[in-house]
Design a protein around this motif. Structure first.
Motif, short mmCIF file in Angstrom:
data_model
loop_
_atom_site.label_atom_id
_atom_site.label_comp_id
_atom_site.label_asym_id
_atom_site.label_seq_id
_atom_site.Cartn_x
_atom_site.Cartn_y
_atom_site.Cartn_z
N GLU A 52 0.97 8.01 -3.27
CA GLU A 52 0.66 7.91 -4.69
C GLU A 52 1.87 8.18 -5.59
OE1 GLU A 52 -2.64 10.59 -4.94
OE2 GLU A 52 -4.10 8.99 -4.62
N LEU A 53 2.71 9.17 -5.25
CA LEU A 53 3.89 9.45 -6.07
C LEU A 53 4.98 8.39 -5.87
CD1 LEU A 53 4.18 13.32 -5.78
CD2 LEU A 53 3.37 11.98 -7.72
N ILE A 54 5.14 7.93 -4.64
CA ILE A 54 6.11 6.89 -4.36
C ILE A 54 5.80 5.64 -5.18
CG2 ILE A 54 6.90 5.28 -2.57
CD1 ILE A 54 6.53 7.54 -0.55
N ALA A 55 4.52 5.34 -5.30
CA ALA A 55 4.09 4.12 -5.99
C ALA A 55 4.33 4.17 -7.49
CB ALA A 55 2.61 3.86 -5.69
N MET A 56 4.74 5.31 -8.04
CA MET A 56 5.03 5.41 -9.47
C MET A 56 6.52 5.37 -9.78
SD MET A 56 2.16 8.03 -10.92
CE MET A 56 2.65 9.43 -9.95
N ALA A 57 7.37 5.40 -8.77
CA ALA A 57 8.82 5.44 -8.98
C ALA A 57 9.33 4.11 -9.50
CB ALA A 57 9.53 5.79 -7.68
N ASP A 58 10.37 4.15 -10.34
CA ASP A 58 11.01 2.93 -10.83
C ASP A 58 11.84 2.27 -9.74
OD1 ASP A 58 10.11 3.06 -13.56
OD2 ASP A 58 11.55 4.68 -13.87
N ARG A 65 0.82 -1.21 0.00
CA ARG A 65 0.00 0.00 0.00
C ARG A 65 0.86 1.26 0.00
NH1 ARG A 65 -5.22 0.40 2.48
NH2 ARG A 65 -5.34 2.03 0.93
N TRP A 66 2.14 1.12 0.28
CA TRP A 66 3.05 2.26 0.24
C TRP A 66 3.88 2.29 -1.03
CZ3 TRP A 66 2.59 6.16 3.42
CH2 TRP A 66 1.94 5.95 4.63
N MET A 67 4.00 1.18 -1.73
CA MET A 67 4.99 1.10 -2.79
C MET A 67 4.47 0.71 -4.16
SD MET A 67 8.18 -0.67 -0.89
CE MET A 67 8.61 -0.31 0.78
N THR A 68 3.21 0.36 -4.31
CA THR A 68 2.82 -0.19 -5.61
C THR A 68 1.34 0.01 -5.94
OG1 THR A 68 2.89 -2.16 -6.98
CG2 THR A 68 2.41 -2.50 -4.68
N TYR A 69 1.06 0.00 -7.23
CA TYR A 69 -0.30 -0.02 -7.76
C TYR A 69 -0.68 -1.42 -8.20
CZ TYR A 69 -0.81 5.08 -8.08
OH TYR A 69 -0.94 6.40 -7.79
N ARG A 70 0.12 -2.42 -7.91
CA ARG A 70 -0.07 -3.76 -8.47
C ARG A 70 -1.18 -4.58 -7.82
NH1 ARG A 70 4.63 -5.63 -12.04
NH2 ARG A 70 5.58 -3.62 -12.33
N VAL A 71 -1.72 -4.11 -6.72
CA VAL A 71 -2.80 -4.84 -6.06
C VAL A 71 -4.09 -4.08 -6.36
CG1 VAL A 71 -3.65 -5.75 -3.87
CG2 VAL A 71 -1.19 -5.51 -4.24
N PRO A 72 -4.87 -4.52 -7.37
CA PRO A 72 -6.03 -3.76 -7.85
C PRO A 72 -7.06 -3.43 -6.78
CG PRO A 72 -5.57 -5.61 -9.31
CD PRO A 72 -4.68 -5.76 -8.12
N HIS A 73 -7.33 -4.36 -5.87
CA HIS A 73 -8.34 -4.12 -4.84
C HIS A 73 -7.82 -3.29 -3.68
CE1 HIS A 73 -6.22 -7.71 -3.43
NE2 HIS A 73 -6.55 -7.31 -2.22
N SER A 74 -6.54 -2.93 -3.71
CA SER A 74 -5.93 -2.18 -2.61
C SER A 74 -4.94 -1.16 -3.16
CB SER A 74 -5.22 -3.17 -1.68
OG SER A 74 -4.67 -2.50 -0.58
N PRO A 75 -5.45 -0.03 -3.72
CA PRO A 75 -4.55 0.96 -4.30
C PRO A 75 -3.66 1.60 -3.22
CG PRO A 75 -6.76 1.84 -4.12
CD PRO A 75 -6.84 0.39 -3.73
N PRO A 76 -2.60 2.29 -3.63
CA PRO A 76 -1.71 2.90 -2.64
C PRO A 76 -2.43 3.93 -1.80
CG PRO A 76 -1.02 3.46 -4.87
CD PRO A 76 -2.19 2.57 -4.98
N LEU A 77 -1.94 4.11 -0.61
CA LEU A 77 -2.46 5.16 0.25
C LEU A 77 -2.26 6.51 -0.43
CD1 LEU A 77 -0.96 3.87 3.60
CD2 LEU A 77 -3.33 3.65 2.82
#
Length: 115
Positions: free
Chosen positions: A58-64, A42-54
């Motif tokens: 949101e910006l952290i979750a887009m970093a490479d 929840r802090w690092m990724t958008y990969r869990v569809p039913h549980s978007p980032p906090l």
């Protein structure tokens, strides 16, 4: 020995590059890091569809690549912007990086970083 440490770092980077190239996101941490719960996604990724980032992540979750720092400052980081008023940079910018926790996403940006 300095050359052995450098050689180990190069082998580690090559191994990480292989994993990222295969499509794996790779989270590495030092042995003295303790994960007390499984909610890190929840802090690092958008990969869990039913549980978007906090919202605050949101910006952290887009970093490479995410790299921990040795600076934590809730008061200033809560401003939610890059510059901390009145004292300068926030969000860990211009601080010492600490590779105790690093996340590499399976992206071209991560592969370029590792190369």
């Amino acid at each position: 020995h300095k050359s052995s440490f450098l050689e180990l770092g190069l082998v580690k980077a090559a191994f990480l590059w292989e994993l990222v190239s295969l499509g794996y996101d790779v989270l590495i941490s030092d042995l003295d890091v303790v994960w007390l719960s499984a909610g890190w996604e929840r802090w690092m990724t958008y990969r869990v569809p039913h549980s978007p980032p906090l919202r605050e992540a949101e910006l952290i979750a887009m970093a490479d690549v995410l790299v921990s720092t040795d600076e934590l400052d809730e008061e200033y980081d809560a401003f939610g912007r890059y510059e901390r008023w009145p004292h300068g940079a926030g969000w860990g910018r211009r601080t010492d990086l600490n590779t105790g926790v690093v996340l590499f996403r399976a992206t071209n940006g991560s592969k370029a970083f590792l190369q």
